[in-house]
Motif scaffolding. Structure first.
Motif, PDB file in Angstrom:
ATOM      1  N   THR A  32       0.816  -1.213   0.000  1.00 31.18           N
ATOM      2  CA  THR A  32       0.000   0.000   0.000  1.00 31.18           C
ATOM      3  C   THR A  32       0.853   1.266   0.000  1.00 31.18           C
ATOM      4  N   PHE A  33       2.077   1.182   0.500  1.00 32.06           N
ATOM      5  CA  PHE A  33       2.986   2.333   0.481  1.00 32.06           C
ATOM      6  C   PHE A  33       4.397   1.810   0.250  1.00 32.06           C
ATOM      7  N   VAL A  34       5.000   2.206  -0.860  1.00 29.04           N
ATOM      8  CA  VAL A  34       6.323   1.718  -1.252  1.00 29.04           C
ATOM      9  C   VAL A  34       7.197   2.916  -1.603  1.00 29.04           C
ATOM     10  N   GLU A  35       8.435   2.904  -1.121  1.00 30.51           N
ATOM     11  CA  GLU A  35       9.329   4.032  -1.353  1.00 30.51           C
ATOM     12  C   GLU A  35      10.677   3.555  -1.872  1.00 30.51           C
ATOM     13  N   VAL A  36      11.300   4.391  -2.701  1.00 32.75           N
ATOM     14  CA  VAL A  36      12.637   4.106  -3.211  1.00 32.75           C
ATOM     15  C   VAL A  36      13.636   4.228  -2.065  1.00 32.75           C
ATOM     16  N   VAL A  37      14.538   3.255  -1.977  1.00 35.35           N
ATOM     17  CA  VAL A  37      15.575   3.289  -0.949  1.00 35.35           C
ATOM     18  C   VAL A  37      16.905   2.889  -1.577  1.00 35.35           C
ATOM     19  N   GLU A  38      17.957   3.103  -0.823  1.00 33.54           N
ATOM     20  CA  GLU A  38      19.277   2.623  -1.226  1.00 33.54           C
ATOM     21  C   GLU A  38      19.601   1.390  -0.377  1.00 33.54           C
ATOM     22  N   GLU A  39      19.680   0.241  -1.026  1.00 38.40           N
ATOM     23  CA  GLU A  39      19.969  -0.996  -0.312  1.00 38.40           C
ATOM     24  C   GLU A  39      20.784  -1.905  -1.226  1.00 38.40           C
ATOM     25  N   ALA A  90      17.482   5.768  -9.728  1.00 34.47           N
ATOM     26  CA  ALA A  90      16.151   6.156  -9.261  1.00 34.47           C
ATOM     27  C   ALA A  90      16.255   7.311  -8.277  1.00 34.47           C
ATOM     28  N   ARG A  91      15.319   8.246  -8.396  1.00 35.92           N
ATOM     29  CA  ARG A  91      15.298   9.382  -7.473  1.00 35.92           C
ATOM     30  C   ARG A  91      14.895   8.922  -6.079  1.00 35.92           C
ATOM     31  N   ARG A  92      15.582   9.408  -5.074  1.00 34.94           N
ATOM     32  CA  ARG A  92      15.258   9.093  -3.682  1.00 34.94           C
ATOM     33  C   ARG A  92      14.090   9.949  -3.204  1.00 34.94           C
ATOM     34  N   LYS A  93      13.523   9.580  -2.077  1.00 40.12           N
ATOM     35  CA  LYS A  93      12.401  10.278  -1.460  1.00 40.12           C
ATOM     36  C   LYS A  93      11.212  10.365  -2.407  1.00 40.12           C
ATOM     37  N   VAL A  94      10.981   9.279  -3.126  1.00 39.04           N
ATOM     38  CA  VAL A  94       9.832   9.156  -4.016  1.00 39.04           C
ATOM     39  C   VAL A  94       9.073   7.899  -3.606  1.00 39.04           C
ATOM     40  N   SER A  95       7.751   7.985  -3.533  1.00 40.88           N
ATOM     41  CA  SER A  95       6.965   6.836  -3.096  1.00 40.88           C
ATOM     42  C   SER A  95       5.697   6.667  -3.926  1.00 40.88           C
ATOM     43  N   TRP A  96       5.089   5.497  -3.754  1.00 44.11           N
ATOM     44  CA  TRP A  96       3.846   5.092  -4.431  1.00 44.11           C
ATOM     45  C   TRP A  96       2.841   4.705  -3.367  1.00 44.11           C
ATOM     46  N   MET A  97       1.559   4.984  -3.610  1.00 38.93           N
ATOM     47  CA  MET A  97       0.541   4.666  -2.611  1.00 38.93           C
ATOM     48  C   MET A  97      -0.727   4.113  -3.256  1.00 38.93           C
ATOM     49  N   TYR A  98      -1.287   3.088  -2.620  1.00 40.69           N
ATOM     50  CA  TYR A  98      -2.608   2.557  -2.949  1.00 40.69           C
ATOM     51  C   TYR A  98      -3.524   3.131  -1.878  1.00 40.69           C
ATOM     52  N   LEU A  99      -4.116   4.282  -2.155  1.00 42.29           N
ATOM     53  CA  LEU A  99      -4.705   5.137  -1.129  1.00 42.29           C
ATOM     54  C   LEU A  99      -5.781   4.436  -0.289  1.00 42.29           C
ATOM     55  N   ALA A 139       0.313   8.915  14.107  1.00 44.17           N
ATOM     56  CA  ALA A 139      -0.562   9.537  13.118  1.00 44.17           C
ATOM     57  C   ALA A 139       0.177  10.607  12.324  1.00 44.17           C
ATOM     58  N   GLY A 140       1.017  11.373  12.999  1.00 39.80           N
ATOM     59  CA  GLY A 140       1.765  12.413  12.300  1.00 39.80           C
ATOM     60  C   GLY A 140       2.703  11.849  11.254  1.00 39.80           C
ATOM     61  N   ASP A 141       3.354  10.744  11.578  1.00 40.05           N
ATOM     62  CA  ASP A 141       4.261  10.112  10.619  1.00 40.05           C
ATOM     63  C   ASP A 141       3.491   9.574   9.426  1.00 40.05           C
ATOM     64  N   TYR A 142       2.292   9.053   9.677  1.00 38.22           N
ATOM     65  CA  TYR A 142       1.478   8.558   8.563  1.00 38.22           C
ATOM     66  C   TYR A 142       1.156   9.685   7.587  1.00 38.22           C
ATOM     67  N   PHE A 143       0.664  10.796   8.099  1.00 38.60           N
ATOM     68  CA  PHE A 143       0.280  11.891   7.202  1.00 38.60           C
ATOM     69  C   PHE A 143       1.490  12.536   6.538  1.00 38.60           C
ATOM     70  N   ARG A 144       2.629  12.541   7.219  1.00 32.41           N
ATOM     71  CA  ARG A 144       3.834  13.102   6.597  1.00 32.41           C
ATOM     72  C   ARG A 144       4.316  12.242   5.421  1.00 32.41           C
ATOM     73  N   SER A 145       3.980  10.959   5.426  1.00 28.60           N
ATOM     74  CA  SER A 145       4.423  10.105   4.326  1.00 28.60           C
ATOM     75  C   SER A 145       3.793  10.502   3.001  1.00 28.60           C
ATOM     76  N   PHE A 146       2.669  11.222   3.032  1.00 26.05           N
ATOM     77  CA  PHE A 146       2.031  11.663   1.794  1.00 26.05           C
ATOM     78  C   PHE A 146       2.902  12.647   1.017  1.00 26.05           C
ATOM     79  N   ALA A 147       3.816  13.309   1.695  1.00 20.38           N
ATOM     80  CA  ALA A 147       4.636  14.336   1.043  1.00 20.38           C
ATOM     81  C   ALA A 147       5.528  13.773  -0.049  1.00 20.38           C
ATOM     82  N   THR A 148       5.852  12.487   0.041  1.00 26.28           N
ATOM     83  CA  THR A 148       6.769  11.900  -0.951  1.00 26.28           C
ATOM     84  C   THR A 148       6.045  11.140  -2.062  1.00 26.28           C
TER      85      THR A 148
END
Length: 410
Positions: free
Chosen positions: A258-265, A339-348, A366-375
């Motif tokens: 439901t929420f996936v983000e680009v990372v360096e791994e 791939a650009r960092r700090k980019v994410s995908w969401m299944y709202l 809750a604050g961390d959840y809503f902040r994740s929308f920024a990316t």
């Protein structure tokens, strides 16, 4: 795969007497990953046809030229249908892309028959089975030095009853794509011997004893799951990046991200290259890993040789794997991109349910959840330039849940 039977590296052989340049793309099945692939191709002006017996969501995209309905990959007439469709609808020479597990198996097992009509960017089954069938994947990964989850093998229910097992464990189908309830659920958890034996008998009754995989549960939820996303050609990666499944639904054993983000791994990239390079892979692919915090290891879980649910993240991160697939099929050189960092995908819709659950159980603030929308730069269904799938996704999902889960209509 033993040393005596190991496939050499390099590209799969050319498929059939077709032109090197496909005329369009025919996608078999799939849902959100298919939609994202169709959008990538459509933006390039590539004709896209959808052939499906399941989720109609991608057919609402303005980038899908036409949708054909069929009986599905399990139907005995599936290969003749595809060959007839190529002749009847002018699809000869199209790139054929399976976008669901059953369709992957069908195309890989029917390469020779289908390559008379289509171009196919997928290895044949003799290669592909080593990453699609979990027991073979884990065996070969271990031989290559890639970490795997502790896995149990039983020849009977009685043997499983006598075995010393470290609980909790998870039960999985050997390969996805089945229509039974166990395959659709993808995973079942057992916390003790009685629960395990009950789940094992039920799963074996649905898909057969040999097709049930039993593994020790690796602690952690979606935040511990990582993926390798790539396009390969001639046994080498054309473009690749790593991502982390920040949230999933359901939250403990995700049916879908439901929420996936680009990372360096880099460990994910290195391990996936070993596995895919060993079979000379060709095409789109996602390799799933889970981080085991107990010993700081990345353990391979699954390989998906098809577009995956969060495929749209690739284009949003500047690594448009769908467009690159077309370039490779046409014989053009493709420059590797990071791939650009700090980019994410969401299944709202489902992420809202997952986020609410995590906040309610105090595993997420809750604050961390809503902040994740920024990316968020890509959504599972919505796109301003292609709005209809986003509008139809919620009522379509509700209808599918009602008919499949409650009315038991498949």
């Amino acid at each position: 795969m033993s040393e005596g039977t190991r496939m050499e590296g390099g590209a799969p052989r050319k498929q059939g007497p077709l032109s090197a340049h496909p005329r369009g793309v025919a996608i078999l099945g799939g849902a959100h990953g298919t939609l994202a692939l169709a959008r990538s191709l459509g933006r390039r002006g590539v004709p896209v046809w959808l052939i499906t017996n399941d989720n109609p969501l991608p057919s609402w995209s303005r980038h899908v030229h036409r949708t054909l309905r069929w009986q599905g990959a399990a139907d005995p007439g599936s290969v003749p249908f595809l060959r007839a469709a190529a002749a009847e609808h002018g699809l000869e020479g199209f790139l054929l892309v399976p976008a669901a597990d059953a369709e992957v198996r069908l195309v890989a097992q029917s390469v020779e028959a289908l390559s008379a009509a289509y171009n196919i960017a997928l290895p044949g089954w003799e290669r592909l089975k080593w990453v699609c069938e979990k027991p073979l994947l884990y065996r070969r990964a271990a031989e290559l030095g890639v970490d795997v989850p502790p896995t149990y093998e039983f020849s009977s229910v009685e043997e499983a009853a006598r075995a010393e097992i470290r609980f909790p464990v998870v039960l999985k189908p050997n390969m996805g794509g089945g229509r039974d309830s166990f395959s659709r659920a993808k995973v079942a958890r057992a916390d003790d011997k009685d629960g395990f034996l009950a789940a094992y008998r039920e799963a074996a009754g649905q898909i057969g004893l040999d097709n049930v995989v039993v593994q020790e549960l690796i602690p952690g939820g979606g935040e511990s799951q990582f993926s390798y996303a790539a396009l390969w050609s001639e046994g080498r990666p054309v473009a690749e990046f790593a991502a982390r499944r920040g949230r999933q639904y359901p939250v403990d054993f995700g049916y879908t991200s439901t929420f996936v983000e680009v990372v360096e791994e880099p460990r994910v990239l290195e391990a996936a290259r070993h596995i895919l390079g060993d079979i000379g892979y060709h095409g789109l692919v996602e390799v799933e890993f889970k981080h085991d915090a107990r010993d700081d290891r990345m353990r391979v879980l699954d390989v998906n040789p098809r577009p995956w649910s969060w495929f749209g993240l690739a284009a949003a991160a500047g690594v448009d794997l769908g467009a690159m697939l077309w370039d490779v099929a046409e014989g053009r050189d493709v420059a590797a991109k990071a791939a650009r960092r700090k980019v994410s995908w969401m299944y709202l819709v489902r992420d809202a349910a997952a986020g609410s659950r995590l906040v309610a159980t105090r595993r997420l603030r809750a604050g961390d959840y809503f902040r994740s929308f920024a990316t968020v730069r890509a959504w599972a269904a919505f796109s301003a330039s292609d709005p209809m799938p986003g509008l139809i996704d919620i009522p379509l999902t509700a209808w599918r849940v009602l008919t499949r889960r409650f009315l038991k209509i498949h």
